[in-house]
Design an enzyme around this catalytic site. Structure first.
Site, short mmCIF file in Angstrom:
data_model
loop_
_atom_site.label_atom_id
_atom_site.label_comp_id
_atom_site.label_asym_id
_atom_site.label_seq_id
_atom_site.Cartn_x
_atom_site.Cartn_y
_atom_site.Cartn_z
N TYR A 33 -4.47 -4.52 -5.61
CA TYR A 33 -3.09 -4.91 -5.30
C TYR A 33 -2.27 -3.63 -5.48
O TYR A 33 -2.15 -3.11 -6.59
CB TYR A 33 -2.65 -5.99 -6.29
CG TYR A 33 -1.25 -6.51 -6.08
CD1 TYR A 33 -1.02 -7.78 -5.54
CD2 TYR A 33 -0.14 -5.75 -6.43
CE1 TYR A 33 0.26 -8.28 -5.36
CE2 TYR A 33 1.15 -6.23 -6.24
CZ TYR A 33 1.35 -7.49 -5.71
OH TYR A 33 2.61 -7.97 -5.54
N LYS A 37 -3.72 -1.76 -13.51
CA LYS A 37 -4.80 -0.81 -13.18
C LYS A 37 -5.47 -0.30 -14.46
O LYS A 37 -6.68 -0.11 -14.51
CB LYS A 37 -4.26 0.35 -12.34
CG LYS A 37 -3.81 -0.04 -10.93
CD LYS A 37 -4.96 -0.46 -10.01
CE LYS A 37 -5.90 0.66 -9.68
NZ LYS A 37 -6.96 0.22 -8.72
N TYR A 39 2.12 -2.58 -12.12
CA TYR A 39 0.98 -2.06 -11.35
C TYR A 39 0.11 -1.16 -12.24
O TYR A 39 -1.10 -1.35 -12.34
CB TYR A 39 1.49 -1.29 -10.13
CG TYR A 39 0.44 -0.47 -9.41
CD1 TYR A 39 -0.55 -1.09 -8.66
CD2 TYR A 39 0.43 0.92 -9.51
CE1 TYR A 39 -1.53 -0.33 -8.00
CE2 TYR A 39 -0.53 1.69 -8.84
CZ TYR A 39 -1.51 1.06 -8.10
OH TYR A 39 -2.48 1.80 -7.47
N ASP A 76 -13.17 -11.87 -2.10
CA ASP A 76 -11.98 -11.77 -2.96
C ASP A 76 -12.51 -11.40 -4.35
O ASP A 76 -13.15 -12.22 -5.01
CB ASP A 76 -11.27 -13.13 -2.96
CG ASP A 76 -10.17 -13.20 -4.00
OD1 ASP A 76 -9.93 -12.20 -4.72
OD2 ASP A 76 -9.54 -14.27 -4.11
N TRP A 120 -0.78 9.40 -5.00
CA TRP A 120 -0.06 9.78 -3.79
C TRP A 120 -1.00 9.80 -2.57
O TRP A 120 -1.03 10.78 -1.80
CB TRP A 120 0.61 11.14 -3.97
CG TRP A 120 1.71 11.20 -4.99
CD1 TRP A 120 1.83 10.46 -6.12
CD2 TRP A 120 2.85 12.08 -4.97
NE1 TRP A 120 2.98 10.82 -6.81
CE2 TRP A 120 3.62 11.82 -6.12
CE3 TRP A 120 3.28 13.06 -4.09
CZ2 TRP A 120 4.80 12.50 -6.40
CZ3 TRP A 120 4.45 13.75 -4.38
CH2 TRP A 120 5.21 13.46 -5.52
N GLY A 147 -8.41 -1.54 3.56
CA GLY A 147 -7.31 -0.69 3.09
C GLY A 147 -7.46 0.74 3.58
O GLY A 147 -8.45 1.09 4.23
N GLN A 148 -6.48 1.59 3.25
CA GLN A 148 -6.54 2.96 3.79
C GLN A 148 -7.72 3.75 3.23
O GLN A 148 -8.40 4.46 3.98
CB GLN A 148 -5.21 3.70 3.59
CG GLN A 148 -4.70 3.79 2.19
CD GLN A 148 -3.48 4.73 2.07
OE1 GLN A 148 -3.17 5.50 2.99
NE2 GLN A 148 -2.82 4.68 0.94
N1 LIG Z 1 -2.01 4.28 -2.27
C1 LIG Z 1 -1.86 5.17 -3.24
O1 LIG Z 1 -0.96 6.02 -3.23
C2 LIG Z 1 -2.82 5.17 -4.41
C3 LIG Z 1 -2.60 6.08 -5.44
C4 LIG Z 1 -3.49 6.11 -6.52
C5 LIG Z 1 -4.55 5.24 -6.55
N2 LIG Z 1 -4.72 4.34 -5.56
C6 LIG Z 1 -5.85 3.42 -5.67
O2 LIG Z 1 -6.72 3.66 -4.57
C7 LIG Z 1 -7.41 2.45 -4.24
C8 LIG Z 1 -7.28 2.19 -2.76
O3 LIG Z 1 -5.90 2.01 -2.46
P1 LIG Z 1 -5.35 2.06 -0.99
O4 LIG Z 1 -4.26 3.05 -0.96
O5 LIG Z 1 -6.46 2.15 -0.01
O6 LIG Z 1 -4.67 0.61 -0.95
P2 LIG Z 1 -4.49 -0.40 0.26
O7 LIG Z 1 -4.38 0.32 1.56
O8 LIG Z 1 -3.41 -1.32 -0.18
O9 LIG Z 1 -5.88 -1.18 0.28
C9 LIG Z 1 -6.26 -2.07 -0.73
C10 LIG Z 1 -7.11 -3.14 -0.09
O10 LIG Z 1 -7.54 -4.04 -1.13
C11 LIG Z 1 -7.46 -5.36 -0.60
N3 LIG Z 1 -7.34 -6.35 -1.66
C12 LIG Z 1 -6.25 -6.70 -2.38
N4 LIG Z 1 -6.57 -7.67 -3.25
C13 LIG Z 1 -7.89 -7.94 -3.07
C14 LIG Z 1 -8.80 -8.86 -3.65
N5 LIG Z 1 -8.42 -9.72 -4.60
N6 LIG Z 1 -10.08 -8.86 -3.22
C15 LIG Z 1 -10.48 -8.01 -2.24
N7 LIG Z 1 -9.68 -7.12 -1.65
C16 LIG Z 1 -8.39 -7.10 -2.06
C17 LIG Z 1 -6.22 -5.34 0.29
O11 LIG Z 1 -6.26 -6.41 1.18
P3 LIG Z 1 -4.90 -7.07 1.69
O12 LIG Z 1 -4.23 -6.01 2.52
O13 LIG Z 1 -5.34 -8.25 2.46
O14 LIG Z 1 -4.10 -7.39 0.46
C18 LIG Z 1 -6.37 -3.98 0.97
O15 LIG Z 1 -7.14 -4.06 2.13
C19 LIG Z 1 -6.80 1.37 -5.15
O16 LIG Z 1 -7.61 1.22 -6.29
C20 LIG Z 1 -5.48 1.96 -5.56
O17 LIG Z 1 -5.03 1.42 -6.80
C21 LIG Z 1 -3.89 4.29 -4.48
#
Ligand SMILES: NC(=O)c1ccc[n+]([C@@H]2O[C@H](COP(=O)([O-])OP(=O)(O)OC[C@H]3O[C@@H](n4cnc5c(N)ncnc54)[C@H](OP(=O)(O)O)[C@@H]3O)[C@@H](O)[C@H]2O)c1
Length: 293
Positions: free
Chosen positions: A62, A130, A126, A37, A151, A12-13
């Site tokens: 997710y 969380k 969501y 997983d 964000w 993920g990012q």
């Molecule tokens: N993006 C935002 O704006 C934001 C804001 C606040 C907090 N966050 C939190 O920051 C964290 C990182 O988010 P991100 O932005 O990096 O999200 P992201 O780019 O969607 O990355 C999440 C990663 O988790 C993987 N994943 C999903 N289900 C999984 C499972 N059951 N087992 C193992 N891996 C799994 C996904 O794989 P697949 O792609 O194969 O599904 C993806 O590679 C998360 O906890 C998110 O809730 C994000």
């Protein structure tokens, strides 16, 4: 011997930025979803006992906020059961758990920054999943640390900045929501806060991390356009019109205000507070450099 740190959600990012900024004094082991997983309890238990890391950073989640409304079970499996599986094994095996959560645990009714102790009231599936994950982590593994952010964007993965850059190149004009306020957060800075937390074994409980300041999505889009034109990532500027959330209906309701109070993180993690616009420019410059390579 180097401390072994397992990064989950490495595809993920945030996971990518964690790998990109890993400190040289740690042995960083990255596992993306195909390797582990986190929703699979037995796989988690086996993996953690075999790998035996000192610390786990859980960036797996997710994150499809709108899709979660129709896929609550999938969101809860990854965001609630997954962290619970990790917390249980971490407690049994004496592993320190750093878990990432979100500003979407709040309802956005506040008009001042949310402290880590502020009451939670998520508006959608969501956020609910969380919040359930945070609670499971802290209940099953009280020494764990939960870092909420919001964000988040990066040159890796999908996010608002990359969507805006694509639309700005394709369209003649844009309309962007102006009645939701938060703080854009470069995933590189969030990764830095997590590495700082990993280096401070005494810290536990809930912390907040985002970049500094606040803006609406509309103001964020204006800044993306200005900086991208300036850096040569966009050929020209375009008109951007502010609209209300009611003019851009989405499956999930989002908090109108989700600015986080980071006072405790600045004190305990000793990380600098960088204005969101400065970080945006750094990310876009990073993106340009990667494109030019
Ligand atoms: N993006 C935002 O704006 C934001 C804001 C606040 C907090 N966050 C939190 O920051 C964290 C990182 O988010 P991100 O932005 O990096 O999200 P992201 O780019 O969607 O990355 C999440 C990663 O988790 C993987 N994943 C999903 N289900 C999984 C499972 N059951 N087992 C193992 N891996 C799994 C996904 O794989 P697949 O792609 O194969 O599904 C993806 O590679 C998360 O906890 C998110 O809730 C994000």
């Amino acid at each position: 011997m180097k401390q072994k740190i397992l990064v989950l959600g490495a595809g993920g990012q945030l996971g990518m930025e964690l790998l990109h900024s890993a400190r040289p004094d740690v042995e960083c082991v990255a596992l993306a979803r195909p390797e582990l997983d986190i929703g699979d309890r037995l796989a988690v238990a086996d993996c953690l006992s075999a790998r035996a890391p000192a610390v786990i950073i859980n960036a797996a989640a997710y994150t499809a906020v709108d899709a979660a409304e129709d896929n609550a079970a999938a969101a809860h499996r990854a965001n609630a059961q997954g962290p619970a599986n990790l917390a249980r094994s971490c407690r049994e095996l004496g592993i320190r758990l750093l878990h990432v959560s979100t500003d979407f645990v709040f309802d956005g009714a506040s008009s001042h920054p949310y402290t880590p102790a502020a009451p939670t009231a998520p508006l959608g599936e969501y956020g609910r999943s969380k919040l359930a994950g945070e609670r499971a982590v802290l209940e099953l593994c009280p020494q764990a640390l939960v870092l909420r952010s919001g964000w988040v964007y990066s040159r890796f993965g999908n996010n608002f900045v990359k969507t805006m850059l694509r639309l700005m190149a394709e369209r003649e004009q844009l309309a962007v929501v102006a009645d939701q306020v938060g703080t854009p957060t470069w995933a590189r800075g969030l990764a830095g806060a997590l590495w700082a937390a990993a280096a401070r074994p005494g810290l536990s409980g809930i912390y907040h991390w985002s970049d500094e300041g606040s803006c609406s999505w509309y103001e964020f889009a204006l800044a993306i356009c200005e900086e991208a034109v300036d850096l040569g990532l966009l050929a020209k500027s375009l008109p951007i019109r502010p609209i209300a959330s009611s003019e851009y209906p989405t499956a999930a309701r989002r908090p109108a205000y989700s600015v986080l109070d980071k006072t405790a993180s600045w004190r305990d993690l000793a990380q600098p507070a960088v204005p969101w616009r400065t970080q945006l420019r750094c990310m876009l410059a990073d993106m340009k450099e990667a494109q030019d390579e």
